[in-house]
Design an enzyme around this catalytic site. Structure first.
Site, PDB file in Angstrom:
ATOM      1  N   GLY A  49       4.155  -3.306  -9.400  1.00 40.19           N
ATOM      2  CA  GLY A  49       4.810  -1.994  -9.339  1.00 40.19           C
ATOM      3  C   GLY A  49       6.324  -2.081  -9.447  1.00 40.19           C
ATOM      4  N   ARG A  50       6.921  -3.003  -8.690  1.00 40.58           N
ATOM      5  CA  ARG A  50       8.387  -3.063  -8.666  1.00 40.58           C
ATOM      6  C   ARG A  50       8.972  -3.725  -9.903  1.00 40.58           C
ATOM      7  NH1 ARG A  50       5.651  -5.630  -4.783  1.00 40.58           N
ATOM      8  NH2 ARG A  50       5.772  -7.907  -4.601  1.00 40.58           N
TER       9      ARG A  50
ATOM     10  N   LYS B 144       0.057   3.405 -10.587  1.00 42.34           N
ATOM     11  CA  LYS B 144      -0.745   2.334 -11.167  1.00 42.34           C
ATOM     12  C   LYS B 144      -2.171   2.416 -10.636  1.00 42.34           C
ATOM     13  CE  LYS B 144      -0.772  -2.651 -10.911  1.00 42.34           C
ATOM     14  NZ  LYS B 144      -0.025  -3.829 -10.458  1.00 42.34           N
TER      15      LYS B 144
ATOM     16  N   HIS C 141      34.974   3.320   2.932  1.00 43.27           N
ATOM     17  CA  HIS C 141      35.373   4.235   3.998  1.00 43.27           C
ATOM     18  C   HIS C 141      34.232   4.437   4.985  1.00 43.27           C
ATOM     19  CE1 HIS C 141      39.062   5.087   1.818  1.00 43.27           C
ATOM     20  NE2 HIS C 141      38.296   4.919   0.750  1.00 43.27           N
TER      21      HIS C 141
ATOM     22  N   GLU D 198      10.204  -6.236  -0.936  1.00 45.76           N
ATOM     23  CA  GLU D 198       8.745  -6.211  -1.074  1.00 45.76           C
ATOM     24  C   GLU D 198       8.266  -7.534  -1.697  1.00 45.76           C
ATOM     25  OE1 GLU D 198       6.271  -3.219  -3.463  1.00 45.76           O
ATOM     26  OE2 GLU D 198       6.290  -2.264  -1.515  1.00 45.76           O
TER      27      GLU D 198
ATOM     28  N   LYS E 175      -0.699   1.860   5.692  1.00 46.19           N
ATOM     29  CA  LYS E 175      -1.446   2.847   4.901  1.00 46.19           C
ATOM     30  C   LYS E 175      -2.790   3.156   5.572  1.00 46.19           C
ATOM     31  CE  LYS E 175       0.254   1.474   0.317  1.00 46.19           C
ATOM     32  NZ  LYS E 175      -0.112   0.908  -0.973  1.00 46.19           N
TER      33      LYS E 175
ATOM     34  N   GLU F  26       0.790   9.401  -1.179  1.00 49.51           N
ATOM     35  CA  GLU F  26       1.951  10.278  -1.394  1.00 49.51           C
ATOM     36  C   GLU F  26       1.903  10.899  -2.783  1.00 49.51           C
ATOM     37  OE1 GLU F  26       1.992   7.179  -0.278  1.00 49.51           O
ATOM     38  OE2 GLU F  26       3.493   6.886   1.290  1.00 49.51           O
TER      39      GLU F  26
HETATM   40  O1  F6P Z   1       4.422   0.255  -1.433  1.00 50.16           O
HETATM   41  C1  F6P Z   1       3.302  -0.368  -1.925  1.00 50.16           C
HETATM   42  C2  F6P Z   1       3.096  -0.116  -3.390  1.00 50.16           C
HETATM   43  O2  F6P Z   1       1.871  -0.656  -3.726  1.00 50.16           O
HETATM   44  C3  F6P Z   1       4.194  -0.657  -4.282  1.00 50.16           C
HETATM   45  O3  F6P Z   1       4.090  -1.995  -4.534  1.00 50.16           O
HETATM   46  C4  F6P Z   1       4.044   0.187  -5.490  1.00 50.16           C
HETATM   47  O4  F6P Z   1       5.179   0.110  -6.284  1.00 50.16           O
HETATM   48  C5  F6P Z   1       3.840   1.544  -4.846  1.00 50.16           C
HETATM   49  O5  F6P Z   1       3.065   1.274  -3.697  1.00 50.16           O
HETATM   50  C6  F6P Z   1       3.188   2.582  -5.706  1.00 50.16           C
HETATM   51  O6  F6P Z   1       1.916   2.202  -6.141  1.00 50.16           O
HETATM   52  P1  F6P Z   1       1.138   2.994  -7.252  1.00 50.16           P
HETATM   53  O7  F6P Z   1       1.907   2.897  -8.544  1.00 50.16           O
HETATM   54  O8  F6P Z   1      -0.212   2.346  -7.351  1.00 50.16           O
HETATM   55  O9  F6P Z   1       1.029   4.438  -6.826  1.00 50.16           O
END
Ligand code: F6P
Length: 555
Positions: free
Chosen positions: A274-275, A213, A391, A360, A519, A219
Site C-alpha cells: 500500500g505505501r 487494494k 516558529h 509502517e 482493526k 474507513e
Molecule cells: O494501515 C494498514 C493498511 O493496510 C496500509 O498498509 C494500507 O496502505 C492501508 O491500510 C489501506 O489499505 P487498502 O488499500 O487495502 O484499503
C-alpha cells in the site's frame, strides 16, 4: 512463511557492529564546527548527486572512516544481495510470501519483471493504458455525469497508502494541474471529513474514486457507502452509479458487489505494498490532475532513482548513504526520531507520507525469522513545512535535550516568483542547518551581549540561555524544481532508504501485522455499540468508555 531469498544477519552480532560502537565513542568527541574549520573540502567530500537529487551530507557526525565502516555494515548485513532480490522479484516479503515490486511499476527499461515465473510487465502496461484511456475520457469530456455535464470534481476515497502517496504527489505537482478539475481526498472515517468535502459539490459533476487494494478497509468502505448515499439522495440514480464511481482494487469481486461496473475497476496487485503504491493505478487521481504524460514523467523520475539505487556503489548511492546515516544515529547515538522538513509549500504533505512509508515499514521488533531484535529499528518520523516549523518546534532542535537528526528538503527554483520570497526561503533553510551544526559558544554569547551594552552581571546571567550546543546533524536534499521527474526521484529515494535500513535491521519492511489487532478490536467494539454483539472480555477501561459513549448518544 517463505524462506528469505537473501541471507540476512543479526546486525548486533556482526563484527562490524562492535567496531562502529568503538568508533562512535571516538566520534562523539568531535564537533562539526571544528571539522568544517579544519577541512575546507568537507562539503565537497560529503556531497552526492544523482540525475535529479543533490545531497549534502557534510553536516553529519561522520568522517571518511565512519562512511567506510558503515559501508562495511551494509555489505556484512547482505544489502547487495537484498537489492538484487528485490529487483529480481523474489519474495522478500517473506511473512506474506510476496515480492515487493513497486520498481516494476516504473520500469522503463523494457526488461521483464518475473513473479512466480510470469512477466508482470504486460499487466502493468495494460493498467497504465487503462488509466490513460480513462484520463483522456475525463479530460476530453467523453465521459460525463448523469446530466451530461463535464466532471469538475474528483473525490478520492482511500486511506493509508491508498491516500498519502497520491496526496503528497498531487499536492507537490499543483502547478501541473489541468484547468477545470478539482481534487479532494477523504480518508478519515470521521463523518466530518466527508461531510465537509461534499458540502460544496454537485453530484452531477462529481466523480468518486474508491481506492482500496483490499476493498475491505473499514474507513474507505464506509466513506464509499456514504458517498453513494449522498449521490443517490441528491439526484443520482442507481443506474448512474457506473458513471460516477470507479474503483482501484485487487479485489474485483468486492468492488463489483459494491456496484462498480467491471470496466471501471482498475487492477492492483498483491506484489505492491500500500505505501509503495502511488506508482500503480492508485496514482489515478495524480494522473487525472496532472495528465498522463506528466504521470509517466513521474514514473521516469522514480525509475532513474531505481537505477541509481541498483547500480551506484554504496559510497555514491544516495538512498544507501541516507539509510546508513539513519542507522548510525538510531543504533549508535540512540536517536529515536528523524525529522522531515520540506521547505516548499507544495511538499507540505511529505512528512505524513514518509511517516507511513518509514514507520509502517520499519516499525518492527522481530527479525525476518521471528526472533526479537536487540537493536533499535525504525525511528519516529515527524516534521512539517519550513519555515513554519522554525516558529514552532525548531527551538527544541537547537537547544532541547533530544538528539534529533533532520532532513532539510528544498527545490532550488520556484514555480511562483513573487518578490524575493524564494531567496528568503532558501536562506532560512540553509541557515537552520548551519545553526544546528555550528551552534553558539558561551564565549560568543558573552561577546554578543557585551557588544549589546549589557553590564557584566547581565552578561553572566544571560549568556547560558543563549548558548546553542550545535553539532546536531542534518542532511540537505535539494533538487532543481518540483517537476514530475524530480518528485518521482525524491519519493523513490525515500522508499529505497527505508528498504536499505530494513535490510540492515533484518526486519520485513513490507508487512504490517501490527495494525491488525486495532482493526479487529475496533470491529468488536463497533458490534457492541450497534448491539450486534454483547460485551465480552473487554477490560474495565474500554468497557467504561463504551458505556459513556452509549449514554451520551442514547444508544
Ligand atoms: O494501515 C494498514 C493498511 O493496510 C496500509 O498498509 C494500507 O496502505 C492501508 O491500510 C489501506 O489499505 P487498502 O488499500 O487495502 O484499503
Amino acid at each position: 512463511m517463505s524462506e528469505l531469498p537473501y541471507s540476512s544477519a543479526y546486525p548486533s552480532q556482526l563484527p562490524i557492529w562492535q567496531k562502529l560502537k568503538d568508533h562512535q565513542v571516538k566520534q562523539s568527541k568531535m564537533h562539526l564546527r571544528d571539522e568544517f574549520n579544519k577541512d575546507s573540502d568537507r562539503a565537497k567530500r560529503f556531497f552526492l548527486q544523482s540525475e535529479h537529487i543533490y545531497l549534502d551530507y557534510s553536516k553529519n557526525l561522520i568522517t571518511d572512516e565512519t562512511i567506510k565502516l558503515l559501508e562495511e555494515l551494509a555489505n556484512q548485513a547482505g544489502l547487495p544481495a537484498a537489492i538484487q532480490s528485490m529487483f529480481a522479484g523474489e519474495k522478500i516479503n517473506n511473512s506474506e510470501e510476496r515480492p515487493a515490486l513497486h520498481v516494476a511499476l516504473r520500469n522503463q527499461a523494457g526488461t521483464p519483471f518475473m513473479v512466480d515465473g510470469e512477466d508482470v510487465m504486460p499487466e502493468v502496461k495494460a493498467a497504465l493504458n487503462q488509466m490513460e484511456r480513462f484520463v483522456w475520457s475525463i479530460h476530453s469530456a467523453q465521459a460525463r455525469g448523469y446530466t451530461n455535464k463535464r466532471f469538475t470534481d474528483i473525490v478520492h476515497l482511500g486511506i493509508g497508502g491508498s491516500y498519502l502517496g497520491p496526496k503528497v504527489v498531487s499536492a507537490a505537482l499543483k502547478p501541473y494541474w489541468k484547468a477545470g478539475l478539482n481534487l479532494h481526498y477523504v480518508a478519515n472515517i470521521d463523518g466530518t471529513h466527508i461531510t465537509e468535502e461534499l458540502k460544496h459539490l454537485s453530484p452531477e459533476t462529481t466523480l468518486f474514486i474508491i481506492a482500496s487494494k483490499s476493498f475491505g478497509t473499514q474507513e474507505t468502505i464506509m466513506n464509499a457507502r456514504s458517498a453513494k448515499d449522498w449521490f443517490l439522495r441528491n439526484g443520482g440514480n442507481q443506474d448512474d452509479i457506473h458513471r460516477h464511481f470507479v474503483a482501484i482494487s485487487s479485489n474485483e469481486k468486492k468492488a463489483v458487489e459494491f456496484g462498480i461496473a467491471r470496466e471501471n475497476i482498475f487492477p492492483m496487485w498483491d506484489w505492491v505494498g500500500g505505501r509503495y503504491s502511488l506508482w500503480s493505478t492508485i496514482g489515478l487521481p495524480i494522473a487525472l490532475t496532472i495528465g498522463i504524460e506528466n504521470f509517466k514523467a513521474l514514473l521516469s523520475g522514480a525509475h532513474e532513482m531505481d537505477e541509481h539505487f541498483r547500480t551506484a556503489p554504496f559510497t555514491q548511492n544516495i538512498p544507501v548513504i541516507l539509510a546508513l546515516l539513519g542507522v548510525w544515529y538510531s543504533n549508535f547515538f540512540q536517536a529515536d526520531s528523524h525529522a522531515i522538513l520540506p521547505y516548499d509549500h507544495y511538499l507540505r504533505a511529505l512528512p505524513a507520507h514518509i511517516q507511513q512509508l518509514d514507520m509502517e515499514s520499519n516499525g518492527k521488533s522481530v527479525t525476518h525469522s521471528g526472533d526479537p531484535v536487540d537493536w533499535s529499528t525504525g525511528p519516529v518520523i515527524w516534521g512539517g513545512a519550513g519555515a513554519n516549523g522554525q516558529h514552532a518546534y525548531h527551538q527544541l532542535l537547537h537547544q532541547g535535550t533530544h538528539f534529533l537528526p533532520a532532513d532539510f528538503i528544498m527545490p532550488l527554483r520556484t514555480h511562483n516568483h513573487i518578490g524575493d520570497h524564494h531567496a528568503l526561503l532558501l536562506s532560512n533553510c540553509l541557515s537552520q542547518s548551519q545553526a544546528l551544526m555550528q551552534g553558539k559558544t558561551l564565549e560568543e554569547a558573552k561577546a554578543e551581549l557585551t557588544a549589546q551594552g549589557k553590564t557584566p552581571e547581565q552578561v553572566e546571567e544571560l549568556a547560558p540561555h543563549k548558548v546553542i550546543p550545535g553539532n546536531r546533524p542534518s542532511n540537505t536534499i535539494l533538487f532543481e524544481k518540483s517537476t514530475p521527474r524530480t518528485i518521482g526521484a525524491l519519493v523513490a529515494m525515500y522508499e529505497h532508504k527505508v528498504f536499505a535500513q530494513g535490510v540492515i535491521w533484518n526486519v520485513n519492511s513490507f508487512d504490517q501485522w501490527g495494525v491488525e489487532l486495532g482493526k479487529e478490536l475496533g470491529q468488536e467494539i463497533y458490534d457492541i455499540i450497534t448491539g450486534d454483539n454483547t460485551p465480552n472480555g473487554q477490560d474495565s477501561s474500554t468497557k467504561g468508555l463504551i458505556d459513556l459513549f452509549k449514554k451520551i448518544n442514547n444508544r
